[in-house]
Enzyme design. Structure first.
Site, PDB file in Angstrom:
ATOM      1  N   LYS A  72       0.805  -1.224   0.000  1.00 45.54           N
ATOM      2  CA  LYS A  72       0.000   0.000   0.000  1.00 45.54           C
ATOM      3  C   LYS A  72       0.841   1.279   0.000  1.00 45.54           C
ATOM      4  O   LYS A  72       0.394   2.310  -0.513  1.00 45.54           O
ATOM      5  CB  LYS A  72      -0.963   0.000   1.189  1.00 45.54           C
ATOM      6  N   GLY A 133      -3.439   1.281  13.091  1.00 46.06           N
ATOM      7  CA  GLY A 133      -2.855   0.686  11.890  1.00 46.06           C
ATOM      8  C   GLY A 133      -3.319   1.400  10.636  1.00 46.06           C
ATOM      9  O   GLY A 133      -3.865   2.510  10.684  1.00 46.06           O
TER      10      GLY A 133
END
Length: 283
Positions: A72, A133
Protein backbone atom coordinates in the site's frame (compact mmCIF):
# COMPACT_ATOMS: atom_id res chain seq x y z
CA UNK A 1 -5.22 -22.77 -16.83
CA UNK A 2 -7.66 -19.95 -17.46
CA UNK A 3 -7.57 -18.24 -20.84
CA UNK A 4 -8.34 -14.54 -20.67
CA UNK A 5 -10.31 -12.73 -23.34
CA UNK A 6 -8.40 -9.47 -23.60
CA UNK A 7 -11.45 -7.79 -25.11
CA UNK A 8 -12.68 -7.83 -21.54
CA UNK A 9 -11.74 -4.98 -19.23
CA UNK A 10 -9.38 -6.16 -16.49
CA UNK A 11 -9.10 -5.09 -12.88
CA UNK A 12 -7.33 -6.95 -10.13
CA UNK A 13 -5.89 -7.28 -6.68
CA UNK A 14 -2.10 -7.38 -6.24
CA UNK A 15 -0.87 -8.68 -2.91
CA UNK A 16 -0.14 -11.56 -0.60
CA UNK A 17 -1.40 -15.10 -1.27
CA UNK A 18 -5.12 -15.34 -0.55
CA UNK A 19 -6.71 -18.77 -0.19
CA UNK A 20 -10.21 -17.43 -0.69
CA UNK A 21 -10.80 -13.87 -1.78
CA UNK A 22 -14.29 -12.64 -0.88
CA UNK A 23 -13.53 -9.33 -2.61
CA UNK A 24 -13.11 -11.10 -5.94
CA UNK A 25 -16.45 -12.88 -5.60
CA UNK A 26 -18.15 -9.65 -4.51
CA UNK A 27 -16.76 -7.50 -7.33
CA UNK A 28 -17.39 -10.05 -10.06
CA UNK A 29 -20.97 -10.50 -8.81
CA UNK A 30 -21.43 -6.77 -9.36
CA UNK A 31 -19.86 -6.96 -12.83
CA UNK A 32 -22.29 -9.73 -13.81
CA UNK A 33 -25.29 -7.91 -12.34
CA UNK A 34 -24.53 -4.72 -14.26
CA UNK A 35 -23.70 -6.49 -17.52
CA UNK A 36 -20.04 -5.45 -17.47
CA UNK A 37 -17.78 -7.73 -19.52
CA UNK A 38 -15.04 -7.30 -16.93
CA UNK A 39 -12.84 -9.57 -14.81
CA UNK A 40 -11.35 -8.97 -11.36
CA UNK A 41 -8.25 -11.14 -10.95
CA UNK A 42 -6.49 -12.06 -7.71
CA UNK A 43 -2.76 -11.95 -8.46
CA UNK A 44 -0.09 -12.91 -5.95
CA UNK A 45 2.72 -10.35 -6.12
CA UNK A 46 5.78 -10.36 -3.90
CA UNK A 47 7.59 -7.18 -2.90
CA UNK A 48 10.36 -7.78 -5.47
CA UNK A 49 7.81 -8.06 -8.28
CA UNK A 50 5.69 -5.00 -7.53
CA UNK A 51 7.30 -2.69 -10.09
CA UNK A 52 6.95 -5.33 -12.81
CA UNK A 53 3.31 -5.95 -11.80
CA UNK A 54 2.46 -2.26 -12.18
CA UNK A 55 4.26 -2.09 -15.54
CA UNK A 56 2.32 -5.18 -16.59
CA UNK A 57 -0.98 -3.58 -15.61
CA UNK A 58 -0.08 -0.57 -17.75
CA UNK A 59 0.91 -2.73 -20.70
CA UNK A 60 -2.20 -4.93 -20.55
CA UNK A 61 -4.56 -1.98 -20.23
CA UNK A 62 -5.90 -2.73 -16.74
CA UNK A 63 -8.56 -0.19 -15.83
CA UNK A 64 -7.26 -0.33 -12.28
CA UNK A 65 -6.32 -2.61 -9.42
CA UNK A 66 -6.33 -2.93 -5.66
CA UNK A 67 -3.23 -3.33 -3.50
CA UNK A 68 -3.12 -5.27 -0.26
CA UNK A 69 -0.48 -5.34 2.44
CA UNK A 70 2.53 -5.08 2.00
CA UNK A 71 2.18 -2.90 -1.14
CA UNK A 72 0.00 0.00 0.00
CA UNK A 73 2.93 2.38 0.55
CA UNK A 74 5.54 0.88 -1.78
CA UNK A 75 3.24 1.16 -4.82
CA UNK A 76 3.23 4.98 -4.62
CA UNK A 77 6.62 5.39 -6.29
CA UNK A 78 5.33 3.50 -9.34
CA UNK A 79 2.28 5.74 -9.87
CA UNK A 80 1.76 9.05 -11.67
CA UNK A 81 -0.19 10.85 -8.96
CA UNK A 82 -2.32 10.57 -5.83
CA UNK A 83 -5.88 11.63 -5.00
CA UNK A 84 -6.38 13.92 -2.00
CA UNK A 85 -7.00 11.41 0.76
CA UNK A 86 -4.33 9.01 -0.52
CA UNK A 87 -1.87 11.90 -0.47
CA UNK A 88 -2.73 12.73 3.14
CA UNK A 89 -2.81 9.08 4.27
CA UNK A 90 0.32 8.24 2.22
CA UNK A 91 -1.09 4.82 1.43
CA UNK A 92 -2.85 3.46 -1.66
CA UNK A 93 -5.18 0.48 -1.89
CA UNK A 94 -6.84 1.31 -5.21
CA UNK A 95 -5.21 2.41 -8.48
CA UNK A 96 -7.24 3.97 -11.28
CA UNK A 97 -6.27 4.48 -14.92
CA UNK A 98 -6.82 8.05 -16.09
CA UNK A 99 -5.83 8.13 -19.75
CA UNK A 100 -2.18 7.09 -19.73
CA UNK A 101 -1.75 7.87 -16.04
CA UNK A 102 -2.18 5.61 -13.00
CA UNK A 103 -3.61 7.49 -10.02
CA UNK A 104 -3.53 6.19 -6.44
CA UNK A 105 -6.68 6.30 -4.35
CA UNK A 106 -7.48 5.00 -0.88
CA UNK A 107 -10.92 3.43 -0.60
CA UNK A 108 -10.43 1.98 2.91
CA UNK A 109 -11.67 5.16 4.53
CA UNK A 110 -14.06 6.02 1.71
CA UNK A 111 -15.75 2.64 2.12
CA UNK A 112 -16.20 3.23 5.81
CA UNK A 113 -17.45 6.76 5.20
CA UNK A 114 -20.04 5.54 2.68
CA UNK A 115 -21.33 2.83 5.02
CA UNK A 116 -21.51 5.35 7.86
CA UNK A 117 -23.26 7.88 5.63
CA UNK A 118 -26.18 5.51 5.13
CA UNK A 119 -27.17 6.06 8.78
CA UNK A 120 -25.28 9.13 10.04
CA UNK A 121 -23.31 12.13 8.77
CA UNK A 122 -19.85 12.52 10.33
CA UNK A 123 -20.02 16.32 10.07
CA UNK A 124 -19.57 17.92 13.49
CA UNK A 125 -19.36 14.52 15.23
CA UNK A 126 -16.96 13.35 17.96
CA UNK A 127 -15.37 10.03 17.07
CA UNK A 128 -13.37 7.45 19.03
CA UNK A 129 -11.28 5.03 16.95
CA UNK A 130 -9.55 1.99 18.48
CA UNK A 131 -6.27 1.01 16.83
CA UNK A 132 -3.60 2.89 14.91
CA UNK A 133 -2.85 0.69 11.89
CA UNK A 134 -3.47 1.34 8.21
CA UNK A 135 -7.25 0.96 8.43
CA UNK A 136 -7.41 3.37 11.38
CA UNK A 137 -5.31 5.92 9.53
CA UNK A 138 -7.52 5.81 6.44
CA UNK A 139 -10.76 5.95 8.43
CA UNK A 140 -9.58 8.80 10.66
CA UNK A 141 -8.38 10.93 7.73
CA UNK A 142 -11.62 10.45 5.76
CA UNK A 143 -13.72 11.28 8.83
CA UNK A 144 -11.69 14.45 9.35
CA UNK A 145 -11.94 15.47 5.69
CA UNK A 146 -15.71 14.88 5.91
CA UNK A 147 -16.04 17.40 8.74
CA UNK A 148 -15.77 15.42 11.97
CA UNK A 149 -15.20 17.85 14.83
CA UNK A 150 -12.87 15.70 16.90
CA UNK A 151 -11.14 12.33 16.40
CA UNK A 152 -9.69 10.45 19.35
CA UNK A 153 -7.31 7.62 18.47
CA UNK A 154 -6.96 5.03 21.24
CA UNK A 155 -3.99 2.65 21.04
CA UNK A 156 -1.67 0.62 23.27
CA UNK A 157 1.31 2.41 21.70
CA UNK A 158 0.33 6.04 22.01
CA UNK A 159 3.17 7.20 19.73
CA UNK A 160 1.55 5.40 16.76
CA UNK A 161 -1.77 7.05 17.55
CA UNK A 162 -0.08 10.44 17.78
CA UNK A 163 1.28 10.08 14.23
CA UNK A 164 -2.31 9.82 12.95
CA UNK A 165 -3.53 12.62 15.19
CA UNK A 166 -0.73 14.92 13.95
CA UNK A 167 -1.53 14.08 10.32
CA UNK A 168 -5.16 15.06 10.90
CA UNK A 169 -4.31 18.30 12.71
CA UNK A 170 -1.86 19.36 10.00
CA UNK A 171 -3.99 18.49 6.98
CA UNK A 172 -7.63 18.99 7.99
CA UNK A 173 -9.82 21.32 10.02
CA UNK A 174 -10.60 18.64 12.61
CA UNK A 175 -9.16 18.37 16.09
CA UNK A 176 -7.41 15.09 16.86
CA UNK A 177 -5.88 13.59 19.98
CA UNK A 178 -4.02 10.38 20.82
CA UNK A 179 -4.89 8.43 23.96
CA UNK A 180 -3.09 5.49 25.52
CA UNK A 181 -5.23 2.36 25.80
CA UNK A 182 -4.98 1.10 29.35
CA UNK A 183 -7.48 -1.29 30.92
CA UNK A 184 -11.11 -1.02 29.86
CA UNK A 185 -11.47 2.28 28.03
CA UNK A 186 -14.37 4.44 29.17
CA UNK A 187 -16.05 6.20 26.26
CA UNK A 188 -16.61 9.91 26.93
CA UNK A 189 -20.36 10.58 27.21
CA UNK A 190 -20.23 13.10 24.36
CA UNK A 191 -18.97 10.43 21.89
CA UNK A 192 -21.08 10.14 18.73
CA UNK A 193 -19.28 7.42 16.74
CA UNK A 194 -17.17 4.45 17.91
CA UNK A 195 -14.97 2.48 15.52
CA UNK A 196 -12.98 -0.72 16.10
CA UNK A 197 -10.18 -0.80 13.51
CA UNK A 198 -8.21 -3.54 15.29
CA UNK A 199 -8.21 -7.29 14.59
CA UNK A 200 -9.77 -8.09 17.97
CA UNK A 201 -12.59 -10.57 17.36
CA UNK A 202 -11.29 -11.78 13.99
CA UNK A 203 -11.73 -15.48 13.21
CA UNK A 204 -10.67 -17.80 14.80
CA UNK A 205 -10.57 -15.65 17.99
CA UNK A 206 -14.26 -14.84 17.70
CA UNK A 207 -14.79 -14.64 21.47
CA UNK A 208 -12.13 -11.95 21.97
CA UNK A 209 -13.57 -8.79 23.47
CA UNK A 210 -12.54 -5.21 22.90
CA UNK A 211 -11.15 -3.75 26.13
CA UNK A 212 -13.76 -1.07 26.69
CA UNK A 213 -16.27 -0.41 29.45
CA UNK A 214 -19.43 -1.53 27.66
CA UNK A 215 -21.55 0.30 30.24
CA UNK A 216 -20.36 3.55 28.62
CA UNK A 217 -22.08 2.66 25.32
CA UNK A 218 -25.28 4.67 24.93
CA UNK A 219 -28.16 4.42 22.42
CA UNK A 220 -27.15 7.75 20.86
CA UNK A 221 -23.89 6.25 19.57
CA UNK A 222 -23.12 4.65 16.21
CA UNK A 223 -20.78 1.66 16.66
CA UNK A 224 -18.78 0.20 13.75
CA UNK A 225 -16.41 -2.75 13.40
CA UNK A 226 -14.10 -3.30 10.41
CA UNK A 227 -13.90 -7.09 10.90
CA UNK A 228 -15.63 -9.11 8.16
CA UNK A 229 -15.15 -12.62 9.55
CA UNK A 230 -17.33 -12.97 11.48
CA UNK A 231 -19.52 -10.01 10.54
CA UNK A 232 -21.33 -10.25 13.90
CA UNK A 233 -18.53 -9.58 16.38
CA UNK A 234 -18.91 -9.37 20.13
CA UNK A 235 -18.72 -5.56 19.82
CA UNK A 236 -21.50 -5.39 17.23
CA UNK A 237 -23.77 -7.74 19.19
CA UNK A 238 -23.21 -5.94 22.49
CA UNK A 239 -23.66 -2.46 21.01
CA UNK A 240 -26.89 -3.52 19.34
CA UNK A 241 -28.18 -4.93 22.63
CA UNK A 242 -27.49 -1.57 24.26
CA UNK A 243 -29.56 0.23 21.63
CA UNK A 244 -26.74 1.59 19.46
CA UNK A 245 -26.99 1.75 15.70
CA UNK A 246 -24.33 -0.56 14.28
CA UNK A 247 -22.26 -1.06 11.12
CA UNK A 248 -20.58 -4.42 10.60
CA UNK A 249 -17.41 -5.03 8.60
CA UNK A 250 -19.30 -6.21 5.54
CA UNK A 251 -20.76 -2.73 5.19
CA UNK A 252 -17.31 -1.18 4.84
CA UNK A 253 -16.07 -3.90 2.45
CA UNK A 254 -19.14 -3.58 0.22
CA UNK A 255 -18.88 0.19 0.06
CA UNK A 256 -15.17 -0.07 -0.77
CA UNK A 257 -16.19 -2.22 -3.70
CA UNK A 258 -18.85 0.27 -4.76
CA UNK A 259 -16.32 3.11 -4.70
CA UNK A 260 -13.68 1.10 -6.58
CA UNK A 261 -16.06 -0.01 -9.33
CA UNK A 262 -17.32 3.54 -9.75
CA UNK A 263 -13.74 4.84 -10.06
CA UNK A 264 -12.84 2.18 -12.61
CA UNK A 265 -16.00 2.00 -14.70
CA UNK A 266 -18.23 4.97 -13.87
CA UNK A 267 -20.98 2.52 -12.85
CA UNK A 268 -22.51 2.85 -9.39
CA UNK A 269 -22.75 -0.79 -8.36
CA UNK A 270 -25.71 -2.18 -6.43
CA UNK A 271 -24.44 -2.74 -2.85
CA UNK A 272 -27.23 -5.24 -2.17
CA UNK A 273 -25.90 -7.62 -4.84
CA UNK A 274 -22.41 -7.41 -3.36
CA UNK A 275 -23.51 -7.87 0.23
CA UNK A 276 -25.60 -10.92 -0.63
CA UNK A 277 -22.53 -12.49 -2.25
CA UNK A 278 -20.50 -11.91 0.91
CA UNK A 279 -23.28 -13.20 3.16
CA UNK A 280 -23.34 -16.40 1.10
CA UNK A 281 -19.58 -16.81 1.64
CA UNK A 282 -19.69 -16.15 5.38
CA UNK A 283 -22.92 -18.00 5.96
Amino acid sequence: MQELNFKQELTGCFGQPIAENPSQAMVEAAYRHHGLDWRYLTIEVGAAGLADAVRGARAMGFRGFNCTIPHKVAVIEHLDGLAESASVIQAVNCVVRDGDRLIGENTDGKGFLSSLGRIESPAGKRVVVFGAGGAARAICVELALAGAARVTIVNRTVAKAEVIAKTIRENTAADAVATEWQGDYRLPPETDIVVNSTSIGLFPDVDARLAIDFDTLTPSMVVADVIINPPRTHLINTAEQRGCRVIDGLGMLVEQGVVGIQLWSGVEADPGVMRRELEAIFG
